[in-house]
Design a protein around this motif. Structure first.
Motif, short mmCIF file in Angstrom:
data_model
loop_
_atom_site.label_atom_id
_atom_site.label_comp_id
_atom_site.label_asym_id
_atom_site.label_seq_id
_atom_site.Cartn_x
_atom_site.Cartn_y
_atom_site.Cartn_z
N ARG A 24 86.94 55.16 45.31
CA ARG A 24 86.29 55.12 46.58
C ARG A 24 85.20 54.25 46.93
N ALA A 25 84.39 53.76 45.71
CA ALA A 25 83.68 52.59 45.74
C ALA A 25 84.08 51.26 45.85
N GLY A 26 85.41 51.34 45.58
CA GLY A 26 86.16 49.98 45.61
C GLY A 26 86.40 49.12 44.29
N PHE A 27 86.39 50.03 43.26
CA PHE A 27 86.42 49.76 42.19
C PHE A 27 87.65 50.43 40.97
N SER A 28 88.17 49.59 40.19
CA SER A 28 89.19 49.96 39.41
C SER A 28 88.31 50.53 38.18
N SER A 29 89.09 51.48 37.05
CA SER A 29 88.26 51.96 36.08
C SER A 29 88.87 51.71 34.63
N GLU A 30 87.99 51.80 33.67
CA GLU A 30 88.55 52.00 32.49
C GLU A 30 87.78 53.17 31.54
N VAL A 31 88.27 54.03 30.88
CA VAL A 31 87.80 55.02 30.24
C VAL A 31 87.36 54.57 28.86
N ALA A 32 86.21 54.88 28.26
CA ALA A 32 86.05 54.33 26.81
C ALA A 32 85.80 55.60 25.87
N GLY A 33 85.64 56.87 26.46
CA GLY A 33 85.33 58.11 25.75
C GLY A 33 84.09 58.08 25.42
N THR A 34 83.75 59.13 24.60
CA THR A 34 82.39 59.28 24.22
C THR A 34 82.08 59.49 22.59
N ASP A 35 83.06 59.09 21.70
CA ASP A 35 82.92 59.12 20.51
C ASP A 35 82.15 57.91 19.72
N ASP A 36 81.84 58.20 18.55
CA ASP A 36 80.86 57.37 18.01
C ASP A 36 81.56 55.76 18.02
N LYS A 37 82.85 55.51 18.21
CA LYS A 37 83.31 54.21 18.32
C LYS A 37 83.64 53.53 19.55
N SER A 106 75.97 67.17 39.40
CA SER A 106 76.11 68.14 40.59
C SER A 106 75.89 67.58 41.98
N ALA A 107 75.52 66.35 42.01
CA ALA A 107 75.15 65.64 43.22
C ALA A 107 76.10 65.48 44.21
N GLY A 108 77.48 65.34 43.59
CA GLY A 108 78.50 65.54 44.27
C GLY A 108 79.18 63.95 44.47
N ASP A 109 80.38 64.11 44.75
CA ASP A 109 81.29 62.56 44.93
C ASP A 109 80.43 61.69 45.90
N THR A 110 80.12 62.13 47.26
CA THR A 110 79.55 61.09 48.02
C THR A 110 78.48 60.26 47.35
N ALA A 111 77.42 61.25 46.93
CA ALA A 111 76.16 60.59 46.12
C ALA A 111 76.44 59.83 45.02
N ILE A 112 77.48 60.27 44.07
CA ILE A 112 77.92 59.28 43.01
C ILE A 112 78.36 57.91 43.48
N CYS A 113 79.22 58.20 44.59
CA CYS A 113 80.10 56.83 44.95
C CYS A 113 78.85 55.95 45.77
N ALA A 114 77.75 56.42 46.33
CA ALA A 114 76.90 55.66 46.93
C ALA A 114 75.93 55.11 45.60
N ALA A 115 75.71 55.88 44.51
CA ALA A 115 75.04 55.48 43.37
C ALA A 115 75.62 54.12 42.76
N ILE A 116 77.15 54.26 42.45
CA ILE A 116 77.99 53.28 42.23
C ILE A 116 77.80 51.89 42.84
N ARG A 117 77.59 51.93 44.01
CA ARG A 117 77.41 50.75 44.95
C ARG A 117 76.03 50.50 44.80
N ARG A 118 75.04 51.19 44.58
CA ARG A 118 73.70 50.65 44.68
C ARG A 118 73.70 50.07 43.10
N VAL A 119 74.22 50.61 42.10
CA VAL A 119 74.06 49.82 40.69
C VAL A 119 74.89 48.65 40.50
N ASP A 120 75.90 48.41 41.25
CA ASP A 120 76.58 47.30 41.63
C ASP A 120 75.80 46.29 42.13
#
Length: 496
Positions: A24-37, A106-120
């Protein structure tokens, strides 16, 4: 989509939600997981990503550890940390560790989307901030650091005494409070001002490499600082072997210097900074006691910005003027509402965070006065509604002018007679430039050739500013860096 988000999360439902938010924020994604590596798998490719999302699956301790691991990576993108529950202590801890923003899942999708844009947007100004700070830091004076409060005045007074007496100094305080600036100001105020000031980021020299970096007979940073000052930033993470060398150099300078440098004895003044409680580290056996007490002859504590609220307006206006001058932006004032907003925020990232927000506002504002809407991230973190505004990353307007004909030029990809030029309209009016669509033989040029010409033009017009060039081209900074490498250009648009 032209930019990637790197997501550290292991829960499938959360991953799906975060991928959707990024899209929604205009980005593609790659998932790295959460393990030690997870970090090691992508460490060599960090430049490919515009930002990172650190999901709740990492835990607060996991996010802090990952950010700590990234402090040694100069190309690490900014990070949005998402947590299960919002607590002021957690937010402060993660932002001090290096997160650009902290938000509850819990902030929700709209807030997270806006945060992604701010961090970008943070990524778009980060390297320009380093460049501008590098230009101005060399001329910093102790008087420039004075404030309206007693804490900062006391720190400056101690800095003046230390500069006169040539003693070793330990600067203490939270991350981002200005310890680097104080170290430079002490050096500039001493009789060593004309000699080298060498800064060592202790977090970026690890293990056995630290001693070689510092104490190589001719190339080491200690040798390079001879006659001047060596600033050990974040000395609390300096490896034990290097701690031993420095302690013995301070205790027996003649003998130790002869052992390391043979017939030469470099005379160096040590300045050090620490963001953690050094006495607690000494008591826990995590830092050498003798080195601590030798550095602690002149301890200087710098207050966090939340204890200097009376200084925020003056600091913000000073940064606004400096950044406007450096970037050529016509920003003239800071509204009282903006001053009130900045004064209400706690600034867990201290001066570093304020600098970043002021530069972002200066670069992205179209008006001559900065208002609260130019600080959407601060509004969001201060609990105020975020203004509804279009994203600032807009390409420059283009228009064809068939009546204007460009002269023919020789060479591949040159302008041909009768071909219309392209006019870019923006600040200061239209500027006619020749970006040809056809070769001399009338063949359509490849998109790659035209794109390279546009990047050359943008980098030249905006004096090598990656942030402004990327913004005007309508692409992200990471995309611009990648294309510069692909086309073999330098930061001014010339060919390598």
């Amino acid at each position: 989509m032209s930019e990637n988000v790197l997501i550290f999360e292991g829960d499938a439902a959360r991953v799906a939600a975060l991928v959707a938010c990024a899209e929604r924020a205009g980005f593609s994604s790659e998932v790295a997981g959460t393990d030690d590596k997870a970090l090691e798998r992508v460490r060599e490719r960090l430049l490919e990503f515009s930002l990172m999302i650190l999901g709740p699956g990492l835990s607060v301790a996991g996010v802090s550890a990952l950010l700590e691991g990234l402090r040694q990576e100069p190309d690490a993108p900014p990070a949005l940390a998402l947590v299960e529950e919002e607590h002021p202590e957690t937010t402060t801890e993660l932002m001090r560790a290096g997160a650009s923003e902290v938000l509850p899942m819990s902030a929700g999708d709209t807030a997270i989307c806006a945060a992604i844009r701010r961090v970008d947007d943070v990524a778009h100004v980060q390297s320009d901030l380093s460049r501008i700070k590098g230009h101005s830091a060399a001329a910093i004076r102790l008087d420039d650091l004075r404030g309206a409060g007693d804490d900062m005045d006391r720190a400056v007074a101690l800095g003046e005494r230390a500069a006169r007496m040539q003693m070793h100094v330990l600067l203490e305080g939270e991350l981002g409070v200005g310890k680097r600036l104080m170290a430079r100001a002490i050096h500039a105020g001493s009789d060593r001002a004309a000699r080298p000031f060498i800064e060592v980021d202790c977090a970026r020299i690890a293990g056995n490499d630290a001693e070689a970096v510092l104490f190589d007979r001719r190339q080491g940073l200690y040798w390079q600082a001879r006659g001047g000052s060596l600033f050990l930033n974040e000395i609390e993470v300096l490896p034990p072997g290097a701690q031993v060398r420095i302690a013995t150099l301070m205790e027996e300078p003649d003998r130790t210097a002869r052992e390391i440098f043979h017939d030469n004895k470099p005379e160096v003044r040590l300045l050090a900074s620490a963001s953690r409680d050094m006495l607690a580290l000494v008591k826990a056996g995590a830092f050498r006691e003798d080195l601590f007490y030798r550095l602690n002859i002149c301890p200087i504590w710098l207050p966090p910005l939340r204890r200097r609220r009376e200084d925020i307006a003056g600091l913000a206006r000073g940064l606004m003027r400096a950044f406007a001058l450096e970037t050529g932006r016509r920003i003239e004032s800071l509204s009282q509402d903006a001053v009130d907003l900045l004064g209400r925020y706690d600034w867990p990232g201290n001066l570093f965070e304020l600098e970043r927000e002021m530069l972002r506002a200066v670069l992205l504002a179209d008006e001559r006065e900065l208002a609260p809407r130019h600080f959407p991230r601060v509004q969001a973190l201060a609990g105020l509604p975020e203004p509804q505004a279009a994203r600032p990353r807009v390409a420059a307007k283009r228009m064809r002018t068939p009546e204007r004909r460009a002269p023919a030029r020789k060479g591949g990809g040159a302008l041909v007679e009768g071909m219309p030029t392209t006019t870019l309209t923006g600040e200061g009016g239209g500027v006619s430039v020749g970006i040809p669509a056809l070769t001399e033989r009338g063949e359509v040029r490849s998109l790659e050739e035209v794109e390279a010409d546009m990047i050359r033009l943008a980098l030249g017009r905006y004096r090598g500013s990656m942030t402004e060039a990327a913004r005007r081209l309508g692409i992200g900074r990471s995309t611009l860096y990648r294309k510069i490498r692909e086309f073999g250009l330098d930061s001014r648009g010339g060919s390598r």
